[in-house]
Design a protein around this motif. Sequence first.
Motif, PDB file in Angstrom:
ATOM      1  N   ALA A 168       9.773   3.769  -5.818  1.00 61.89           N
ATOM      2  CA  ALA A 168       8.933   2.870  -6.598  1.00 61.89           C
ATOM      3  C   ALA A 168       9.585   2.549  -7.938  1.00 61.89           C
ATOM      4  CB  ALA A 168       7.548   3.476  -6.793  1.00 61.89           C
ATOM      5  N   ARG A 213      10.755  -1.242  -9.177  1.00 61.98           N
ATOM      6  CA  ARG A 213      10.281  -1.855 -10.423  1.00 61.98           C
ATOM      7  C   ARG A 213      11.449  -2.151 -11.366  1.00 61.98           C
ATOM      8  NH1 ARG A 213       5.981   1.531  -8.720  1.00 61.98           N
ATOM      9  NH2 ARG A 213       4.204   0.202  -8.277  1.00 61.98           N
ATOM     10  N   THR A 270       4.938  -5.272  -6.941  1.00 61.33           N
ATOM     11  CA  THR A 270       5.581  -4.026  -6.526  1.00 61.33           C
ATOM     12  C   THR A 270       4.595  -2.995  -5.989  1.00 61.33           C
ATOM     13  OG1 THR A 270       5.470  -3.140  -8.774  1.00 61.33           O
ATOM     14  CG2 THR A 270       7.474  -4.358  -8.166  1.00 61.33           C
ATOM     15  N   ALA A 291       5.500  -0.543  -3.153  1.00 64.27           N
ATOM     16  CA  ALA A 291       6.412   0.576  -3.411  1.00 64.27           C
ATOM     17  C   ALA A 291       5.673   1.894  -3.590  1.00 64.27           C
ATOM     18  CB  ALA A 291       7.263   0.277  -4.635  1.00 64.27           C
ATOM     19  N   ASP A 292       4.365   1.850  -3.781  1.00 65.36           N
ATOM     20  CA  ASP A 292       3.581   3.079  -3.907  1.00 65.36           C
ATOM     21  C   ASP A 292       3.265   3.713  -2.549  1.00 65.36           C
ATOM     22  OD1 ASP A 292       3.525   2.898  -6.683  1.00 65.36           O
ATOM     23  OD2 ASP A 292       1.751   1.614  -6.655  1.00 65.36           O
TER      24      ASP A 292
END
Length: 120
Positions: A1, A5, A34, A37-38
């Motif tokens: 993540a 970013r 984004t 991405a978690d």
Amino acid sequence: AVSVRAQLDTVADAFGKQFPKVKEMLLDAKEELTAFADFPHQHWKKIQSTNPLERLNREVKRRADVVQVFPNDAAVERLATAVLIELHDEWIAFPRRYLSNESMDSLYPDKNTLLPATHE
């Protein structure tokens, strides 16, 4: 993540030299852009695809085309709801998962969280 970013920041900086408004828009929308991405890395390809949603919309449209003329808005809602319920029941009964239980378990490390059981 973090690297995703950081890459967005790099892209925003590259655009910012020539297009400052684009840089501002990218940075303002950074969290939304984004958010994927978690999730676990193996989910990324599935999350970015709209194929399941498109398939669902095609099925509702196919059923609505058969009826052609609806007497009121409530009739459209009933048809769409019936299609969604039918597809939900099929998805629950189907042993293959779009996102595996193992990968979903990584999202819910607390074992007290209940996930739907697999019907095999």
